[in-house]
Design a protein around this motif. Sequence first.
Motif, short mmCIF file in Angstrom:
data_model
loop_
_atom_site.label_atom_id
_atom_site.label_comp_id
_atom_site.label_asym_id
_atom_site.label_seq_id
_atom_site.Cartn_x
_atom_site.Cartn_y
_atom_site.Cartn_z
N MET A 105 -75.90 22.45 -90.22
CA MET A 105 -74.62 22.22 -89.58
C MET A 105 -74.53 20.76 -89.15
SD MET A 105 -73.67 25.61 -87.30
CE MET A 105 -72.92 24.59 -86.12
N ASP A 106 -73.43 20.15 -89.47
CA ASP A 106 -73.21 18.77 -89.03
C ASP A 106 -72.30 18.78 -87.80
OD1 ASP A 106 -70.62 19.14 -89.96
OD2 ASP A 106 -70.87 17.86 -91.72
N SER A 107 -71.92 17.60 -87.34
CA SER A 107 -71.13 17.49 -86.11
C SER A 107 -69.74 18.13 -86.26
CB SER A 107 -71.01 16.03 -85.68
OG SER A 107 -70.30 15.29 -86.65
N ILE A 108 -69.17 18.08 -87.44
CA ILE A 108 -67.85 18.69 -87.64
C ILE A 108 -67.96 20.21 -87.58
CG2 ILE A 108 -65.95 19.03 -89.28
CD1 ILE A 108 -66.27 16.09 -90.06
N ASP A 109 -69.01 20.78 -88.21
CA ASP A 109 -69.23 22.23 -88.11
C ASP A 109 -69.39 22.65 -86.66
OD1 ASP A 109 -69.11 22.63 -90.87
OD2 ASP A 109 -71.28 22.45 -91.12
N ARG A 110 -70.13 21.84 -85.90
CA ARG A 110 -70.32 22.16 -84.48
C ARG A 110 -69.00 22.10 -83.72
NH1 ARG A 110 -75.61 22.59 -83.66
NH2 ARG A 110 -77.06 21.44 -84.95
N LYS A 111 -68.14 21.14 -84.05
CA LYS A 111 -66.82 21.06 -83.41
C LYS A 111 -65.98 22.28 -83.78
CE LYS A 111 -66.46 16.02 -83.21
NZ LYS A 111 -65.79 14.84 -83.75
N ILE A 112 -66.06 22.71 -85.03
CA ILE A 112 -65.32 23.89 -85.47
C ILE A 112 -65.79 25.12 -84.69
CG2 ILE A 112 -65.00 25.52 -87.40
CD1 ILE A 112 -64.99 23.03 -89.26
N VAL A 113 -67.10 25.32 -84.61
CA VAL A 113 -67.65 26.47 -83.90
C VAL A 113 -67.27 26.42 -82.42
CG1 VAL A 113 -69.79 27.62 -83.18
CG2 VAL A 113 -69.52 26.86 -85.54
N ALA A 114 -67.37 25.26 -81.80
CA ALA A 114 -67.00 25.11 -80.39
C ALA A 114 -65.53 25.45 -80.18
CB ALA A 114 -67.30 23.69 -79.90
N ALA A 115 -64.67 24.97 -81.04
CA ALA A 115 -63.23 25.24 -80.91
C ALA A 115 -62.93 26.73 -81.10
CB ALA A 115 -62.44 24.40 -81.92
N LEU A 116 -63.60 27.36 -82.06
CA LEU A 116 -63.37 28.79 -82.30
C LEU A 116 -63.94 29.65 -81.18
CD1 LEU A 116 -63.93 29.00 -86.15
CD2 LEU A 116 -61.77 29.31 -84.91
N GLN A 117 -65.02 29.20 -80.53
CA GLN A 117 -65.52 29.93 -79.36
C GLN A 117 -64.53 29.86 -78.22
OE1 GLN A 117 -70.22 30.16 -79.00
NE2 GLN A 117 -69.50 28.08 -78.74
N GLU A 118 -63.87 28.73 -78.12
CA GLU A 118 -62.87 28.52 -77.07
C GLU A 118 -61.62 29.35 -77.34
OE1 GLU A 118 -60.70 24.56 -76.01
OE2 GLU A 118 -62.87 24.27 -75.77
N ASP A 119 -61.20 29.41 -78.60
CA ASP A 119 -59.98 30.13 -78.98
C ASP A 119 -60.12 30.62 -80.41
OD1 ASP A 119 -57.46 31.12 -79.54
OD2 ASP A 119 -56.41 29.22 -79.23
N GLY A 120 -60.52 31.87 -80.56
CA GLY A 120 -60.72 32.46 -81.88
C GLY A 120 -59.43 32.67 -82.65
N ARG A 121 -58.29 32.54 -81.98
CA ARG A 121 -57.00 32.72 -82.64
C ARG A 121 -56.29 31.40 -82.93
NH1 ARG A 121 -53.61 37.30 -79.78
NH2 ARG A 121 -52.47 37.02 -81.70
N ILE A 122 -57.01 30.30 -82.79
CA ILE A 122 -56.40 28.99 -83.02
C ILE A 122 -55.89 28.91 -84.47
CG2 ILE A 122 -58.58 27.88 -83.66
CD1 ILE A 122 -57.59 25.34 -82.21
N LYS A 123 -54.73 28.34 -84.63
CA LYS A 123 -54.17 28.19 -85.98
C LYS A 123 -54.98 27.14 -86.74
CE LYS A 123 -49.61 29.55 -84.64
NZ LYS A 123 -48.47 29.14 -83.88
N LEU A 124 -55.10 27.34 -88.03
CA LEU A 124 -55.89 26.45 -88.87
C LEU A 124 -55.41 25.00 -88.75
CD1 LEU A 124 -58.17 26.14 -90.89
CD2 LEU A 124 -56.52 26.57 -92.71
N VAL A 125 -54.12 24.81 -88.69
CA VAL A 125 -53.57 23.45 -88.57
C VAL A 125 -54.05 22.81 -87.27
CG1 VAL A 125 -51.42 22.13 -88.33
CG2 VAL A 125 -51.56 23.98 -90.00
N ASP A 126 -54.02 23.57 -86.18
CA ASP A 126 -54.46 23.04 -84.89
C ASP A 126 -55.97 22.81 -84.88
OD1 ASP A 126 -51.83 23.18 -84.00
OD2 ASP A 126 -52.09 25.18 -83.14
N LEU A 127 -56.71 23.72 -85.50
CA LEU A 127 -58.17 23.56 -85.59
C LEU A 127 -58.52 22.31 -86.38
CD1 LEU A 127 -61.06 24.61 -85.14
CD2 LEU A 127 -60.77 25.99 -87.22
N SER A 128 -57.88 22.13 -87.52
CA SER A 128 -58.18 20.97 -88.35
C SER A 128 -57.86 19.67 -87.62
CB SER A 128 -57.45 21.05 -89.69
OG SER A 128 -56.06 21.01 -89.50
N GLU A 129 -56.77 19.67 -86.87
CA GLU A 129 -56.41 18.50 -86.08
C GLU A 129 -57.45 18.22 -85.00
OE1 GLU A 129 -52.61 18.00 -83.60
OE2 GLU A 129 -51.89 18.37 -85.65
N LYS A 130 -57.90 19.28 -84.36
CA LYS A 130 -58.86 19.15 -83.27
C LYS A 130 -60.20 18.60 -83.74
CE LYS A 130 -60.03 21.72 -79.19
NZ LYS A 130 -59.72 22.86 -78.39
#
Length: 152
Positions: free
Chosen positions: A1-26
């Motif tokens: 896992m690289d830093s982007i994967d870790r950011k993705i996992v952190a964001a999904l732990q925070e909000d599992g229903r986040i929209k893909l567009v918002d996740l990608s932006e984040k």
Amino acid sequence: MDSIDRKIVAALQEDGRIKLVDLSEKVGLSPTPCARRVAILEKSGVIAGYTARIDQAKLGLPVSIFIAVELERQSRDALDAFEDAVRKFDEVMECFLMTGSRDILLRVVARDLTDFDSFLEHRLMRVPGIRTMRSSFTLRTMIQRQALPIAR
């Protein structure tokens, strides 16, 4: 896992229903590569699934009990038999194989003491191979985290 994967996992732990567009932006990716990474994280098992966090008290299960169990034998067969038995009990929220003087630690939920007593008498005490059990009731939850710490 690289830093982007870790950011993705952190964001999904925070909000599992986040929209893909918002996740990608984040996380600083466009939607298509972000979706690919999420799919890879799901396929590899890093993301094991998505659930709703439920307030157990508001669902009518305000009592949490930890039960330390010592088995008569610590063989693989005895552990498997115990695990198979308690897996069928919906009240058992978590079951841990432990080190030390107790073999198993269970976290059980109940409506009240009468409900817990019924669970003990009619279910858990009927599981073969238990030597001793010690129950501890929680008074209140001081810290409860759903998100795992992720080094960024």
